[in-house]
Scaffold this active site. Structure first.
Site, PDB file in Angstrom:
ATOM      1  N   ASN A  27      10.889   3.718  -0.909  1.00 40.67           N
ATOM      2  CA  ASN A  27      10.776   2.429  -0.230  1.00 40.67           C
ATOM      3  C   ASN A  27      11.440   1.290  -1.001  1.00 40.67           C
ATOM      4  OD1 ASN A  27       9.430   3.516   1.932  1.00 40.67           O
ATOM      5  ND2 ASN A  27       7.388   3.088   1.136  1.00 40.67           N
ATOM      6  N   ARG A  58       0.784  -1.239   0.000  1.00 46.54           N
ATOM      7  CA  ARG A  58       0.000   0.000   0.000  1.00 46.54           C
ATOM      8  C   ARG A  58       0.816   1.289   0.000  1.00 46.54           C
ATOM      9  NH1 ARG A  58      -5.291  -0.274   3.781  1.00 46.54           N
ATOM     10  NH2 ARG A  58      -3.760  -0.295   5.456  1.00 46.54           N
ATOM     11  N   ASP A  59       2.142   1.200  -0.061  1.00 44.56           N
ATOM     12  CA  ASP A  59       2.938   2.429  -0.126  1.00 44.56           C
ATOM     13  C   ASP A  59       4.183   2.222  -0.991  1.00 44.56           C
ATOM     14  OD1 ASP A  59       3.423   5.099   0.397  1.00 44.56           O
ATOM     15  OD2 ASP A  59       4.453   4.736   2.299  1.00 44.56           O
ATOM     16  N   ILE A  60       3.975   1.633  -2.159  1.00 44.98           N
ATOM     17  CA  ILE A  60       5.081   1.447  -3.095  1.00 44.98           C
ATOM     18  C   ILE A  60       5.458   2.810  -3.661  1.00 44.98           C
ATOM     19  CG2 ILE A  60       5.819   0.388  -5.263  1.00 44.98           C
ATOM     20  CD1 ILE A  60       5.424  -1.639  -3.023  1.00 44.98           C
TER      21      ILE A  60
END
Length: 214
Positions: free
Chosen positions: A87, A81-83
């Site tokens: 990251n 959910r936070d590509i």
């Protein structure tokens, strides 16, 4: 979210996902901690800041590693959910590591209700910005935005504020990839377009399909 990171990454064992060795909520020692693998290298947001278009022949094998990691995570019920570039860390040996599962959706999570706005707006999927439920295909949309940006040095859905960015993600099509990167193989353009479909039903069904296409 601190414990969610430990639960999400800690249940996964994949060479492209940062390894969590141990975690404690602090109930015994008074100090919450996560002990994880040290990853030497630079996150991809440094690549973005350089403003240099990445060569598909060099970058696609690394995207294949990430897609393989996401396929493994999704099969284990974890949606990142936070590509985003920050990251993804590229190591000196020429590989990548996916990290920061702090807002991941896990099977036992109490924070997976619809209507939540979790993630980094510029890389969110349409279903995320509209507060709908998400599955692994949301990660694939985000991965598509990262690939688009590395190939063109432009975000597919730019904007000066969150409202503009989220509106464009939900409604607008990005500038054609081939207009920004002449000479790009049509297969790469088709792959990115497939990743950036607004309707998750029209995207790759699984990250494994993306691995095959790459």
């Amino acid at each position: 979210r601190f414990l969610r990171e430990a639960r999400a990454a800690g249940r996964l064992s994949h060479p492209t996902i940062v390894t969590v060795y141990e975690a404690d909520d602090g109930s015994n020692s008074g100090v919450p901690f996560i002990a994880m693998e040290y990853v030497e290298g630079l996150p991809w947001n440094y690549k973005v800041r350089q403003g240099i278009k990445q060569d598909p022949d060099s970058i696609l094998p690394l995207f294949r590693e990430i897609a393989s990691a996401l396929d493994y995570a999704h099969k284990n019920g974890v949606v990142h959910r936070d590509i985003k570039p920050a990251n993804i860390v590229q190591t000196p040996d020429g590989h990548v590591k996916l990290m920061d599962f702090g807002i991941a959706k896990v099977p036992t999570s109490e924070l997976t209700r619809e209507g939540q706005f979790l993630g980094t707006p510029a890389y969110m999927s349409p279903e995320q910005v509209m507060g709908r439920s998400v599955d692994g295909r949301a990660d694939l949309f985000s991965l598509g935005t990262v690939l688009y940006e590395l190939l063109t040095c432009k975000k597919p859905f730019p904007g000066e504020d969150i409202s503009t960015v989220t509106y464009r993600i939900a409604r607008d099509e990005p500038e054609p990839l081939l207009d920004l990167t002449p000479g790009l193989a049509p297969e790469v353009e088709q792959m990115v377009r497939h990743l950036l479909e607004k309707d998750p039903q029209r995207r790759y069904a699984t990250a494994g399909e993306l691995v095959e296409d790459i």
